[in-house]
Structure formats: C-alpha cells, structure tokens
Design a protein around this motif. Structure first.
Motif, PDB file in Angstrom:
ATOM      1  N   GLU A   1       0.843  -1.201   0.000  1.00  0.00           N
ATOM      2  CA  GLU A   1       0.000   0.000   0.000  1.00  0.00           C
ATOM      3  C   GLU A   1       0.879   1.251   0.000  1.00  0.00           C
ATOM      4  N   VAL A   2       0.574   2.164  -0.885  1.00  0.00           N
ATOM      5  CA  VAL A   2       1.306   3.429  -0.956  1.00  0.00           C
ATOM      6  C   VAL A   2       0.801   4.353   0.148  1.00  0.00           C
ATOM      7  N   GLN A   3       1.716   4.883   0.939  1.00  0.00           N
ATOM      8  CA  GLN A   3       1.321   5.737   2.058  1.00  0.00           C
ATOM      9  C   GLN A   3       2.376   6.810   2.284  1.00  0.00           C
ATOM     10  N   LEU A   4       1.903   7.997   2.668  1.00  0.00           N
ATOM     11  CA  LEU A   4       2.776   9.112   3.009  1.00  0.00           C
ATOM     12  C   LEU A   4       2.360   9.639   4.371  1.00  0.00           C
ATOM     13  N   VAL A   5       3.328   9.876   5.235  1.00  0.00           N
ATOM     14  CA  VAL A   5       3.047  10.387   6.571  1.00  0.00           C
ATOM     15  C   VAL A   5       3.968  11.573   6.858  1.00  0.00           C
ATOM     16  N   GLU A   6       3.355  12.761   7.001  1.00  0.00           N
ATOM     17  CA  GLU A   6       4.132  13.964   7.285  1.00  0.00           C
ATOM     18  C   GLU A   6       4.341  14.140   8.784  1.00  0.00           C
ATOM     19  N   SER A   7       5.429  14.814   9.130  1.00  0.00           N
ATOM     20  CA  SER A   7       5.718  15.172  10.514  1.00  0.00           C
ATOM     21  C   SER A   7       6.675  16.356  10.517  1.00  0.00           C
ATOM     22  N   GLY A   8       6.872  16.921  11.704  1.00  0.00           N
ATOM     23  CA  GLY A   8       7.851  17.989  11.840  1.00  0.00           C
ATOM     24  C   GLY A   8       7.270  19.379  11.959  1.00  0.00           C
ATOM     25  N   GLY A   9       5.964  19.499  11.827  1.00  0.00           N
ATOM     26  CA  GLY A   9       5.356  20.812  11.972  1.00  0.00           C
ATOM     27  C   GLY A   9       5.359  21.269  13.419  1.00  0.00           C
TER      28      GLY A   9
ATOM     29  N   ALA B   1       7.655   7.740   3.409  1.00  0.00           N
ATOM     30  CA  ALA B   1       6.928   7.028   2.364  1.00  0.00           C
ATOM     31  C   ALA B   1       7.036   5.521   2.549  1.00  0.00           C
ATOM     32  N   SER B   2       5.987   4.830   2.162  1.00  0.00           N
ATOM     33  CA  SER B   2       5.996   3.374   2.150  1.00  0.00           C
ATOM     34  C   SER B   2       5.249   2.893   0.916  1.00  0.00           C
ATOM     35  N   GLY B   3       5.627   1.729   0.426  1.00  0.00           N
ATOM     36  CA  GLY B   3       4.975   1.155  -0.743  1.00  0.00           C
ATOM     37  C   GLY B   3       5.581   1.562  -2.068  1.00  0.00           C
ATOM     38  N   PHE B   4       6.543   2.473  -2.027  1.00  0.00           N
ATOM     39  CA  PHE B   4       7.240   2.900  -3.236  1.00  0.00           C
ATOM     40  C   PHE B   4       8.506   3.627  -2.795  1.00  0.00           C
ATOM     41  N   ALA B   5       9.386   3.912  -3.760  1.00  0.00           N
ATOM     42  CA  ALA B   5      10.628   4.625  -3.457  1.00  0.00           C
ATOM     43  C   ALA B   5      10.492   6.093  -3.862  1.00  0.00           C
ATOM     44  N   VAL B   6      10.720   7.006  -2.911  1.00  0.00           N
ATOM     45  CA  VAL B   6      10.531   8.435  -3.197  1.00  0.00           C
ATOM     46  C   VAL B   6      11.465   8.922  -4.304  1.00  0.00           C
TER      47      VAL B   6
ATOM     48  N   ASN C   1      13.928   6.519   2.786  1.00  0.00           N
ATOM     49  CA  ASN C   1      12.751   6.664   1.913  1.00  0.00           C
ATOM     50  C   ASN C   1      11.863   7.816   2.387  1.00  0.00           C
ATOM     51  N   THR C   2      12.504   8.943   2.609  1.00  0.00           N
ATOM     52  CA  THR C   2      11.815  10.101   3.165  1.00  0.00           C
ATOM     53  C   THR C   2      12.050  11.339   2.309  1.00  0.00           C
ATOM     54  N   LEU C   3      11.000  12.122   2.169  1.00  0.00           N
ATOM     55  CA  LEU C   3      11.069  13.424   1.504  1.00  0.00           C
ATOM     56  C   LEU C   3      11.122  14.488   2.596  1.00  0.00           C
ATOM     57  N   TYR C   4      11.946  15.512   2.392  1.00  0.00           N
ATOM     58  CA  TYR C   4      12.067  16.577   3.386  1.00  0.00           C
ATOM     59  C   TYR C   4      11.738  17.937   2.781  1.00  0.00           C
ATOM     60  N   LEU C   5      11.375  18.855   3.658  1.00  0.00           N
ATOM     61  CA  LEU C   5      11.269  20.261   3.278  1.00  0.00           C
ATOM     62  C   LEU C   5      11.911  21.070   4.402  1.00  0.00           C
TER      63      LEU C   5
END
Length: 122
Positions: A1-9, A24-29, A77-81
């Motif tokens: 299952e493709v899933q994205l979970v944000e944090s850090g706010g 991210a899970s279920g795929f490679a960012v 496997n994480t995207l950052y801002l």
C-alpha cells in the motif's frame, strides 16, 4: 500500500526554521516526482515545491524561493522540506504528495499525506 506520513510541523517564531518530513511506504521516493503543497486557513491549496525524479531538478514557488529546500533520503525513503527564515504568511497545513509540478499546481496529486500544521507567530 502506498502511504505518506508527514511530521515535523509546529509553532515557530518569525525568522525561525523547521524541517518537515514525509515518510513514504509502498514505493521509493527517489523514483517518483514528489511535491509539497500547503493550505492556509480559508485559502486554497498552494504549490510549494517539487523534486523531479528524472534529473533531480528542484522547483520552488516564488514565495518560498531562497528560503525552503526540498530533498530526499533514499536510505530512509523520506522526503524533506527544510524551511528557513519563516514568515507568518507561511502558516498553513503542509502536505507531501506524489506528483509533478503541474499536478501539484492543478491539485491533482496522485497520493497525499494527512498534513502537518506549521504556525509562524511571535
């Protein structure tokens, strides 16, 4: 299952910094175009930044250019801002999503996380 979970706010004073994470899970960012968008209270969704998967190009809205930086970490496997020099007008719920710059601007990201609140206030 493709899933994205944000944090850090959180709550930060003007001029401060925050780093948002999108696990991210279920795929490679690194293999997909990834974008950040935000929605301020009472306003529509605004595109913030996109990382192109093909060449790693990075794009930023004029309102954040020079202050924000998008990146990925293949190992986690994480995207950052990374958000620096924050302003009160950056206050919004921030979402990460799978999709190109065009998709993000149209509001048609394929998958989007639940969002993380960023509040910039003294």
């Amino acid at each position: 299952e493709v899933q994205l979970v944000e944090s850090g706010g959180g709550l930060v004073q003007p001029g401060g910094s925050l780093r948002l994470s999108c696990a991210a899970s279920g795929f490679a960012v690194s293999t997909r175009d990834m974008s950040w968008v935000r929605q301020a209270p009472g306003k529509g969704v605004e595109w913030v930044s996109t990382r192109n998967s093909g060449y790693g190009w990075k794009f930023y809205a004029d309102s954040v250019k020079g202050r924000f930086a998008i990146s990925t970490d293949a190992a986690t496997n994480t995207l950052y801002l990374q958000m620096n020099s924050l302003k009160p007008e950056d206050t919004a719920v921030y979402y990460c999503g799978i999709g190109s710059l065009e998709a993000a601007k149209r509001g048609t990201l394929a998958v989007r996380g639940q969002g993380t609140q960023v509040t910039v206030s003294s």
